[in-house]
Design a protein around this motif. Structure first.
Motif, PDB file in Angstrom:
ATOM      1  N   UNK A   1       0.858  -0.894   0.379  1.00  0.00           N
ATOM      2  CA  UNK A   1       0.410  -0.321  -0.139  1.00  0.00           C
ATOM      3  C   UNK A   1       1.043   1.334  -0.215  1.00  0.00           C
ATOM      4  N   UNK A   2       2.328   1.158   0.284  1.00  0.00           N
ATOM      5  CA  UNK A   2       2.870   1.999   0.783  1.00  0.00           C
ATOM      6  C   UNK A   2       4.005   2.142  -0.412  1.00  0.00           C
ATOM      7  N   UNK A   3       4.373   1.448  -1.435  1.00  0.00           N
ATOM      8  CA  UNK A   3       5.115   0.846  -2.222  1.00  0.00           C
ATOM      9  C   UNK A   3       5.785   2.269  -2.822  1.00  0.00           C
ATOM     10  N   UNK A   4       4.710   2.835  -3.701  1.00  0.00           N
ATOM     11  CA  UNK A   4       5.253   4.765  -3.910  1.00  0.00           C
ATOM     12  C   UNK A   4       6.307   4.598  -2.773  1.00  0.00           C
ATOM     13  N   UNK A   5       5.726   4.994  -1.739  1.00  0.00           N
ATOM     14  CA  UNK A   5       6.233   6.118  -1.424  1.00  0.00           C
ATOM     15  C   UNK A   5       7.472   5.205  -0.728  1.00  0.00           C
ATOM     16  N   UNK A   6       7.528   4.141  -0.335  1.00  0.00           N
ATOM     17  CA  UNK A   6       9.072   3.443   0.067  1.00  0.00           C
ATOM     18  C   UNK A   6       9.949   3.663  -0.825  1.00  0.00           C
ATOM     19  N   UNK A   7       9.672   2.980  -2.316  1.00  0.00           N
ATOM     20  CA  UNK A   7      10.765   2.980  -3.127  1.00  0.00           C
ATOM     21  C   UNK A   7      10.891   4.122  -4.193  1.00  0.00           C
ATOM     22  N   UNK A   8      10.206   5.277  -3.543  1.00  0.00           N
ATOM     23  CA  UNK A   8      11.126   7.178  -4.104  1.00  0.00           C
ATOM     24  C   UNK A   8      10.250   7.553  -5.066  1.00  0.00           C
ATOM     25  N   UNK A   9       8.708   7.039  -6.068  1.00  0.00           N
ATOM     26  CA  UNK A   9       9.046   7.389  -6.874  1.00  0.00           C
ATOM     27  C   UNK A   9       6.886   8.068  -6.699  1.00  0.00           C
ATOM     28  N   UNK A  10       6.539   8.279  -5.367  1.00  0.00           N
ATOM     29  CA  UNK A  10       5.848   8.767  -5.174  1.00  0.00           C
ATOM     30  C   UNK A  10       5.703  10.552  -5.500  1.00  0.00           C
ATOM     31  N   UNK A  11       5.253  11.052  -6.051  1.00  0.00           N
ATOM     32  CA  UNK A  11       4.976  12.708  -6.282  1.00  0.00           C
ATOM     33  C   UNK A  11       5.306  13.342  -4.735  1.00  0.00           C
ATOM     34  N   UNK A  12       5.095  12.964  -3.854  1.00  0.00           N
ATOM     35  CA  UNK A  12       5.486  13.893  -3.092  1.00  0.00           C
ATOM     36  C   UNK A  12       7.162  14.318  -2.564  1.00  0.00           C
ATOM     37  N   UNK A  13       7.836  13.250  -3.201  1.00  0.00           N
ATOM     38  CA  UNK A  13       9.155  13.100  -3.379  1.00  0.00           C
ATOM     39  C   UNK A  13       9.575  13.667  -4.327  1.00  0.00           C
ATOM     40  N   UNK A  14       9.008  14.153  -5.143  1.00  0.00           N
ATOM     41  CA  UNK A  14       9.683  14.427  -6.725  1.00  0.00           C
ATOM     42  C   UNK A  14      10.825  15.567  -6.510  1.00  0.00           C
TER      43      UNK A  14
ATOM     44  N   UNK B   1      23.046  15.475  -7.804  1.00  0.00           N
ATOM     45  CA  UNK B   1      23.988  15.384  -7.138  1.00  0.00           C
ATOM     46  C   UNK B   1      24.073  14.140  -7.472  1.00  0.00           C
ATOM     47  N   UNK B   2      23.942  13.641  -8.654  1.00  0.00           N
ATOM     48  CA  UNK B   2      24.637  12.637  -8.935  1.00  0.00           C
ATOM     49  C   UNK B   2      24.235  11.139  -8.256  1.00  0.00           C
ATOM     50  N   UNK B   3      23.640  11.306  -7.613  1.00  0.00           N
ATOM     51  CA  UNK B   3      23.292  10.754  -6.118  1.00  0.00           C
ATOM     52  C   UNK B   3      22.170   9.237  -6.677  1.00  0.00           C
ATOM     53  N   UNK B   4      21.753   8.245  -5.747  1.00  0.00           N
ATOM     54  CA  UNK B   4      20.672   7.002  -5.855  1.00  0.00           C
ATOM     55  C   UNK B   4      19.266   7.446  -5.567  1.00  0.00           C
ATOM     56  N   UNK B   5      18.698   7.318  -6.535  1.00  0.00           N
ATOM     57  CA  UNK B   5      17.293   7.158  -5.708  1.00  0.00           C
ATOM     58  C   UNK B   5      16.942   6.648  -4.042  1.00  0.00           C
ATOM     59  N   UNK B   6      16.313   7.624  -3.189  1.00  0.00           N
ATOM     60  CA  UNK B   6      16.191   7.452  -2.078  1.00  0.00           C
ATOM     61  C   UNK B   6      14.094   7.114  -1.867  1.00  0.00           C
ATOM     62  N   UNK B   7      13.930   5.743  -1.083  1.00  0.00           N
ATOM     63  CA  UNK B   7      12.566   5.985  -0.805  1.00  0.00           C
ATOM     64  C   UNK B   7      12.522   6.592   1.018  1.00  0.00           C
ATOM     65  N   UNK B   8      10.979   7.010   1.218  1.00  0.00           N
ATOM     66  CA  UNK B   8      10.574   7.773   2.552  1.00  0.00           C
ATOM     67  C   UNK B   8      10.665   6.328   3.191  1.00  0.00           C
TER      68      UNK B   8
END
Length: 489
Positions: free
Chosen positions: A103-116, A125-132
């Protein structure tokens, strides 16, 4: 241009347009379906290659990602996996996601709009995408006490904060370790999943909120009592309470537990009928009220209503247009009345909260990788289940159940506990399910809960909610009171 050349150019143009259309369809329109296709290994590598955010209980990560030296980059790890599996679910490269992992997958994987903006900053910064990180409402201590009290018996415990709707504990038994399905060796994961599916005890079923619903037995008498109070009855209103009650239009009778009379006079007050859990009194009361009155009150407590916390909750069910005899059976929580343990905890919580039912929720807050709060869950009223006056009357009746009636097993020294026992026939040739719903302290509860132990725990046909489920509830309530006194709840 001669005719053959013209025809050839048309064919080439058609083929080019077809190729262009197919490419556009695959890359744009059908991209999402292809990304979600479990056979698409690149999707798996891309998803598992990102740092997935943690799931948090009491400020500690109980689910987190650790770097590994394989094409997936990260391994999902679970602390006390069996204890929290009912909430976290699992995250598997073979079988997908369940629970909060889903249910919280998009937040956990970092793809949610709130993490834009977070993703944009990572890009520059050339850093890896991180989830919430997802912070739950669970109390780790309360969860552990509930699990230990329930033990290896099949059943569930759900504890709520009546004032807010926070899910403080959600235990289902038997359970499983999500780590068994989180590995990257697919052959091992397949074997583990097959073993879990083949287990007749059903460890993958979240008995607290999903799977099969249960007949609530005498705990449903709380709903009938609430309907009676709303209809003008008082705790002192006299009810007909024979030793046996004939059901109209049938040759069947309803009796009381042990075949005894609830009162030598065949009459007793509504309060006393609840205190001793008199079947004949409530069956007759149900027919007197009529099914429509009871059904409306059950809806006020959330029956038949879709709910997610955000985990999807199986809707509790009511019979459709029962006749008088079926209404009598329904009034004692049998026939086609079905409920989840969460539903019965909601009934207790609403009564304890002066008649106001709060929407249950499991996610307290979400934080970005830099710990900035992205969202918090605000308490929300789900229903006004009862008037304050009726809730006060019913609360006092429930206190009497524990102080002087069938709920003695939940007594706590120096604390008024409100409760109701339930012993529900399964419709099979098995021991009954045993229930207890309660809240404490009665006048200002910090916790409301429901406990169910399937088939009495050990198949004892003489098992009751008062002897089996009430002591479990007592242990959970005592821990909640301790935590509240120390400011940790």
């Amino acid at each position: 241009m001669n005719e053959p050349a013209r025809r050839l150019s048309v064919i080439v143009l058609v083929l080019f347009l077809a190729l262009l259309g197919a490419t556009s369809w695959i890359q744009v329109i059908n991209a999402e379906d292809l990304n979600q296709d479990p056979r698409n290994v690149r999707t798996l590598y891309r998803e598992f290659g990102n740092f997935r955010g943690p799931i948090v209980v009491d400020g500690q990560s109980v689910v987190y990602s650790t770097p590994v030296d394989d094409p997936y980059n990260y391994q999902r790890s679970y602390t006390d996996g069996e204890l929290f599996a009912s909430a976290t679910g699992f995250y598997s490269i073979v079988y997908g996601r369940t629970g909060l992992e889903q249910t919280e997958n998009q937040l956990l994987n970092g793809s949610d709009d709130s993490l834009f903006w977070t993703r944009l900053g990572n890009l520059f910064a050339g850093e890896q995408q991180q989830g919430a990180s997802v912070e739950t409402t669970l109390s780790g201590s309360l969860q552990r006490v509930a699990a230990e009290a329930l033990g290896d018996r099949a059943g569930a415990v759900v504890a709520l904060d009546p004032e807010t709707g926070k899910v403080l504990a959600m235990v289902t038994s038997p359970t499983y370790d999500p780590a068994l399905l989180a590995g990257h060796d697919t052959s091992v994961v397949n074997e583990n999943y097959a073993n879990l599916l083949a287990d007749p005890a059903g460890p993958l079923i979240n008995r607290a909120i999903a799977g099969d619903t249960y007949p609530p037995g005498s705990t449903f008498k709380l709903v009938v009592s609430a309907a009676a109070l709303e209809s003008g009855f008082t705790p002192d209103t006299e009810l007909y309470a024979p030793q046996e009650l004939e059901l109209p239009g049938t040759t069947t009778t309803i009796g009381n537990y042990g075949g005894v009379a609830c009162d030598p006079s065949d009459h007793m007050s509504l309060a006393d009928a609840l205190r001793v859990s008199c079947n004949t009194a409530f069956a007759d009361l149900g027919m007197s009220l009529g099914w429509g009155v009871i059904e409306r009150k059950a809806h006020d407590f959330g029956w038949d209503e879709p709910l997610d916390i955000p985990l999807p909750v199986t809707a509790s069910r009511l019979p459709e247009s029962p006749d008088a005899a079926q209404t009598a059976m329904s009034a004692i929580g049998q026939y086609d009345v079905r409920a989840t343990p969460l539903q019965m905890a909601m009934v207790a919580a609403a009564i304890g909260n002066d008649g106001t039912l709060m929407r249950p929720y499991l996610v307290d807050a979400v934080r970005a990788p830099d710990l900035k709060v992205l969202s918090t869950t605000e308490p929300e009223v789900l229903r006004e289940s009862m008037t304050r006056s009726d809730a006060t009357d019913l609360r006092e009746m429930m206190v009497d159940v524990v102080s002087n009636g069938t709920g003695a097993g939940a007594r706590i020294g120096g604390v008024e506990v409100a409760g109701k026992t339930g012993t529900a026939e399964t419709g099979r040739d098995t021991a009954p399910h045993t229930w207890f719903v309660s809240f404490a302290p009665a006048d200002d509860p910090v916790v409301a809960l429901a406990v169910i132990v399937e088939e009495g725990g050990d198949g004892d046909r003489g098992a009751t909610g008062g002897t089996v489920a009430a002591p479990i509830a007592k242990a959970v309530m005592e821990e909640a009171l301790r935590l509240d006194a120390e400011g940790d709840l």
